[in-house]
Motif scaffolding. Structure first.
Motif: not given
Lengths: 203, 203
Positions: A72-80, A102-104, A106-113
């Motif tokens: 989650g943090h890595e993706s937010a950094e990428q967004l920034l 697009d951020f949501f 993503s595989p990050m969201f799938t893992a979080a779900l």
């Protein structure tokens, strides 16, 4: 080698082991789901010894929660890092909505779900994930506000920005079993127009 | 007893058994999640013999998929029964958005979410759930259009109504681990205002 240099190298190695474990955990969650994600499988996939893994994370719950937070943090950094591009876009609001959606989706969201759903019926995991959800949620909200250049003090803006994030989650959910990207693109365009009207109306 | 009456009673009993199994399955999914929902547990909870259960559903996948479809349709029927109240409301758009959002933030959604997430990594279940998702999705969309009295032929209306349903799903997701009803109410109010503007702008 000077002791300082040794310590530095150990710290680097430790960080690298952690990164490998985090990424392997997310890959495992995406590929096999919660019940198919075991600590043994993650260690194998990461190419990390069970001993080294246990040094970092004692349980599956610890491992998975840390992995979702890390990604989650890595993706937010990428967004920034991409923020310069979207805030300079001719249609800034639309560029931001596209980026966030697009951020949501993503595989990050799938893992979080997978983690969220498991936590609902796991009394040990639940409070940890509630806390994580709140932290990631605040971070996303703050970031989206900054990207939009929106002023929350104005009536309706806070709710509309929150709705944008809830919509992004709903769209990500609709993308889990099939590729929903064409329908999503049309909704994003319409949403961006409506959000832009709210942001401009207030200024 | 006349043979006709006997057949009628048997059909009633069969329908009643099915209903009990469907409701017990949803209760099980909500309480114990996908992995905690076994056919044995459902039969016990429904007060139905294993034999009678197997007569209706051969596998867990069959049972759970049928239960989500059953509850989805039942809930939609209930929505329809309430339609008179919302379409007659002074602020019809807001009444409809509240109804639809409440429809998603329900145990029905929680049960469906368990099934959706399990289906993602279960190759046998996945095609069945994709089909079910499409059918329930179309039904929800049609129903929401009717309740709003919206004309999809007008530009932007179709996407805005779809966005309403995606937003409702996102809000339902945010309600899984904590009670999010207060935040949700504020977002619903704001969204209803925005949706109403789109619907009226076109008329």
């Amino acid at each position: 080698m000077a002791p300082e240099l040794t310590r530095q190298r150990q710290a680097d190695r430790s960080r690298e082991t952690r990164r490998k474990l985090m990424e392997a955990t997310v890959d495992c969650l995406v590929e096999h789901g919660w019940s198919g994600t075991t600590t043994t499988q993650v260690a194998e996939r990461a190419g990390v010894s069970r001993g080294a893994q246990l040094h970092h994370f004692r349980t599956r719950n610890e491992l998975v929660t840390a992995a979702v937070e890390y990604v989650g943090h890595e993706s937010a950094e990428q967004l920034l890092r991409e923020s310069g591009r979207v805030t300079a876009a001719a249609d800034r609001t639309r560029a931001v909505v596209e980026l966030v959606v697009d951020f949501f989706a993503s595989p990050m969201f799938t893992a979080a779900l997978e983690l969220w759903v498991a936590a609902r019926t796991d009394p040990e995991l639940k409070p940890v994930v509630i806390d994580l959800e709140a932290r990631l949620g605040r971070q996303c909200h703050k970031l989206t506000l900054e990207l939009l250049g929106a002023d929350e003090g104005k009536p309706g803006v806070r709710e509309t920005v929150q709705a944008t994030l809830d919509l992004a989650r709903g769209l990500a959910l609709a993308n889990q079993l099939t590729d929903d990207s064409r329908r999503r693109a049309r909704i994003v365009r319409q949403w961006a127009t409506m959000l832009d009207a709210v942001l401009k109306e207030q200024s």
